[in-house]
Design a protein around this motif. Sequence first.
Motif, PDB file in Angstrom:
ATOM      1  N   GLY A 252      32.407  30.830  47.380  1.00  0.00           N
ATOM      2  CA  GLY A 252      33.626  31.494  46.937  1.00  0.00           C
ATOM      3  C   GLY A 252      34.651  31.472  48.056  1.00  0.00           C
ATOM      4  O   GLY A 252      34.315  31.716  49.211  1.00  0.00           O
TER       5      GLY A 252
ATOM      6  N   SER B  26      39.097  33.686  45.163  1.00  0.00           N
ATOM      7  CA  SER B  26      38.903  32.716  44.089  1.00  0.00           C
ATOM      8  C   SER B  26      37.977  33.291  43.020  1.00  0.00           C
ATOM      9  O   SER B  26      37.271  34.285  43.241  1.00  0.00           O
ATOM     10  CB  SER B  26      38.305  31.424  44.657  1.00  0.00           C
ATOM     11  OG  SER B  26      36.973  31.643  45.078  1.00  0.00           O
ATOM     12  N   ASN B  27      37.998  32.658  41.849  1.00  0.00           N
ATOM     13  CA  ASN B  27      37.130  33.120  40.764  1.00  0.00           C
ATOM     14  C   ASN B  27      35.661  33.012  41.150  1.00  0.00           C
ATOM     15  O   ASN B  27      34.838  33.852  40.751  1.00  0.00           O
ATOM     16  CB  ASN B  27      37.398  32.301  39.503  1.00  0.00           C
ATOM     17  CG  ASN B  27      38.761  32.611  38.895  1.00  0.00           C
ATOM     18  OD1 ASN B  27      39.313  33.695  39.100  1.00  0.00           O
ATOM     19  ND2 ASN B  27      39.317  31.661  38.165  1.00  0.00           N
ATOM     20  N   GLU B  28      35.307  31.967  41.942  1.00  0.00           N
ATOM     21  CA  GLU B  28      33.917  31.819  42.394  1.00  0.00           C
ATOM     22  C   GLU B  28      33.515  32.985  43.295  1.00  0.00           C
ATOM     23  O   GLU B  28      32.379  33.469  43.227  1.00  0.00           O
ATOM     24  CB  GLU B  28      33.752  30.496  43.134  1.00  0.00           C
ATOM     25  CG  GLU B  28      33.824  29.257  42.252  1.00  0.00           C
ATOM     26  CD  GLU B  28      35.224  28.873  41.884  1.00  0.00           C
ATOM     27  OE1 GLU B  28      35.405  28.014  41.009  1.00  0.00           O
ATOM     28  OE2 GLU B  28      36.174  29.447  42.486  1.00  0.00           O
TER      29      GLU B  28
ATOM     30  N   LYS C 280      34.697  36.028  43.143  1.00  0.00           N
ATOM     31  CA  LYS C 280      34.501  37.193  42.283  1.00  0.00           C
ATOM     32  C   LYS C 280      33.182  37.093  41.515  1.00  0.00           C
ATOM     33  O   LYS C 280      32.476  38.094  41.339  1.00  0.00           O
ATOM     34  CB  LYS C 280      35.676  37.315  41.309  1.00  0.00           C
ATOM     35  CG  LYS C 280      37.010  37.584  42.008  1.00  0.00           C
ATOM     36  CD  LYS C 280      38.165  37.623  41.011  1.00  0.00           C
ATOM     37  CE  LYS C 280      39.494  37.842  41.715  1.00  0.00           C
ATOM     38  NZ  LYS C 280      40.634  37.863  40.753  1.00  0.00           N
ATOM     39  N   GLN C 281      32.845  35.879  41.057  1.00  0.00           N
ATOM     40  CA  GLN C 281      31.591  35.707  40.316  1.00  0.00           C
ATOM     41  C   GLN C 281      30.388  36.028  41.190  1.00  0.00           C
ATOM     42  O   GLN C 281      29.410  36.630  40.721  1.00  0.00           O
ATOM     43  CB  GLN C 281      31.507  34.284  39.784  1.00  0.00           C
ATOM     44  CG  GLN C 281      32.500  33.977  38.669  1.00  0.00           C
ATOM     45  CD  GLN C 281      32.505  32.523  38.271  1.00  0.00           C
ATOM     46  OE1 GLN C 281      31.704  31.727  38.780  1.00  0.00           O
ATOM     47  NE2 GLN C 281      33.418  32.137  37.390  1.00  0.00           N
TER      48      GLN C 281
ATOM     49  N   SER D 276      34.803  39.749  37.193  1.00  0.00           N
ATOM     50  CA  SER D 276      35.461  38.748  36.366  1.00  0.00           C
ATOM     51  C   SER D 276      36.737  38.292  37.058  1.00  0.00           C
ATOM     52  O   SER D 276      37.176  38.871  38.051  1.00  0.00           O
ATOM     53  CB  SER D 276      35.796  39.324  34.989  1.00  0.00           C
ATOM     54  OG  SER D 276      36.788  40.343  35.104  1.00  0.00           O
ATOM     55  N   SER D 277      37.355  37.241  36.501  1.00  0.00           N
ATOM     56  CA  SER D 277      38.568  36.687  37.112  1.00  0.00           C
ATOM     57  C   SER D 277      39.735  37.667  37.056  1.00  0.00           C
ATOM     58  O   SER D 277      40.690  37.546  37.831  1.00  0.00           O
ATOM     59  CB  SER D 277      38.946  35.376  36.414  1.00  0.00           C
ATOM     60  OG  SER D 277      39.144  35.606  35.030  1.00  0.00           O
ATOM     61  N   ASP D 278      39.692  38.639  36.150  1.00  0.00           N
ATOM     62  CA  ASP D 278      40.785  39.612  36.034  1.00  0.00           C
ATOM     63  C   ASP D 278      40.611  40.801  36.972  1.00  0.00           C
ATOM     64  O   ASP D 278      41.539  41.611  37.115  1.00  0.00           O
ATOM     65  CB  ASP D 278      40.884  40.123  34.588  1.00  0.00           C
ATOM     66  CG  ASP D 278      41.237  39.006  33.612  1.00  0.00           C
ATOM     67  OD1 ASP D 278      41.951  38.075  34.042  1.00  0.00           O
ATOM     68  OD2 ASP D 278      40.795  39.065  32.457  1.00  0.00           O
TER      69      ASP D 278
ATOM     70  N   GLN E 272      42.588  42.454  41.446  1.00  0.00           N
ATOM     71  CA  GLN E 272      43.900  41.815  41.545  1.00  0.00           C
ATOM     72  C   GLN E 272      44.675  42.282  42.780  1.00  0.00           C
ATOM     73  O   GLN E 272      45.396  41.497  43.397  1.00  0.00           O
ATOM     74  CB  GLN E 272      44.717  42.103  40.280  1.00  0.00           C
ATOM     75  CG  GLN E 272      44.138  41.466  39.032  1.00  0.00           C
ATOM     76  CD  GLN E 272      44.113  39.952  39.112  1.00  0.00           C
ATOM     77  OE1 GLN E 272      44.994  39.336  39.687  1.00  0.00           O
ATOM     78  NE2 GLN E 272      43.080  39.346  38.534  1.00  0.00           N
TER      79      GLN E 272
END
Length: 560
Positions: free
Chosen positions: A217, A231-233, A235-236, A241-243, A246
């Motif tokens: 990530g 990055s979304n990775e 967060k995963q 989640s991607s949201d 923020q």
Amino acid sequence: MPPKPDITLNLRSTEERQAVLRTQVLMLALSVATALFFFDLLHIRGLIPGVLPFYTLLFGGLGLALYLNQRRKFAASSYVALGTLNVIVFSFSLSLDEVLMLFTPVAVGALVIIPFEYRAARWGFVILSYTLFCISLFGDFELFRVDIDETGESVVFFASGTTAIVCLLVVLQFWIRQTQATEANLQQQRRHLLQLTDDLQKSKERFSLVIKGSGAGIYEWNVKTNTLYLSNEWKQIMGYSSDDLQDFMIEDLTGLMHPDDRPELHRKIEEHFADRKPFQNESRRRHKNGTYRWIYDSGLSTTDENGNIDVVVGSIIDITERKSAELLMHDQNEWLKKTNRDLDQLVHSASHDLRSPLSSVLGLLTISEMAGSKEEIYAYHGMIRDRVRKLDEFVTDVLHYSRNSHREVVKSEVSLAQLAKETVDELKYADSKVAIDISPAVSNDVTIVTDYGRLKTVLGNLIGNSIKYSDPRKDEPFIKLETTLDSNACMIAVHDNGIGIGKEHHEKIFEMFYRATENSSGSGLGLFITKEIVEKLGGTISISSTPRVGTSVWVKLPLA
């Protein structure tokens, strides 16, 4: 991939074309000036003395402009040429209206021959030409008088018009070539930009595949604004989640760290800010589900024009499985080291503890063969029985140790009252010099989930020790077995009023083959094995003892 357009070369080509155009304009001006000079010389009598200074200025200025152009002083050459031409055209136009049209090629030439980066100078000369044109057209004065007939006027008009047209054609040709070169360069840049865009997209896709393949990530910390890009990775990995996250700040990231790992992370960051070398760190971070995951964090930074760090870019990888494997390997290595130490000590002590009773038995058998009466033989047989019993106790302890080390824990529901009764019943006929009151004060409804055989060995060792080391000088020797429960654990306590153990032996009493007294008849394995079993069951054991007062041993076990 097409070659990258050379912008520097393109600019240099433009300068060269401007230099050629400048030379062409200057040569044309010199040609026209020479023709007019001879025309005046032949057709206008008495004019030369008044006009001669202007021709001198014209030829001198144009010659200097050509020299500067050859020396690559392009801006200076343009200024000298345009200044000279504006002065000459203005001077002659006051007396000859036919010359006014020459202001047009001079103004247009200013837009072309002056280097493009001098925009103010270009438009300044255009304005100058227009201003002089207006003064000459509407003004009513002359610098010198020209007497010229109708034929001469026609010649001057023709020469001026031809010069203007030729200059405009030269300038127009230059603009056409310049436009074509610019269009070709734009087309080349467009092709190069499209290729770069395609390469960038492919590179982005490859980078994305690498990131997904590595399970990493990406994050970016803007030190100046103290903001984080995740990055979304990233967060995963942390369960989001991607949201989510923020408006995540660096303080929030620190809040995810395990409290024990924060000082080390802060130290690594301070070192990185000091030496600017790439950093690596392994720490625990709180997952969205509340558990802690082991994370490998690596990154580097960029600096601003003042050398201060402005952005830190890095990546994280979940190494929880690797850490679990390392921890398991470490535990196994420690267990193997401990087992090897225990085996070495066991072999060393066993060679003595096995041979000593056997040697005594052999010796007593030899002596009993020489005995003269049955009473002596019975006495020797009693001694042999004691040695054999001691040997049997040692072998039993070794078996208990071996079983505990290699057998898996098999849990079942165990009634402590029933287990205590069975253990006491088995030991109540044990050899003892005094009668001992053994009272298992255990409620019938007390049950725990544990390994029945191992717990029975623990109780047997503890009660057996209390019997073995009872105090014959006391009138009422006792052994009490008690249990207490709380929400998480069961406490089993064995109390006696035996001979007790000195405080200096408390820390070592659970070591292998340790004997608190020289008169001890045990193998030195009992409490060691007891502690090993308790720890394997997930519990703890502690002791409190006072010489000539008694001993209390507490075993704390989980309920399940």
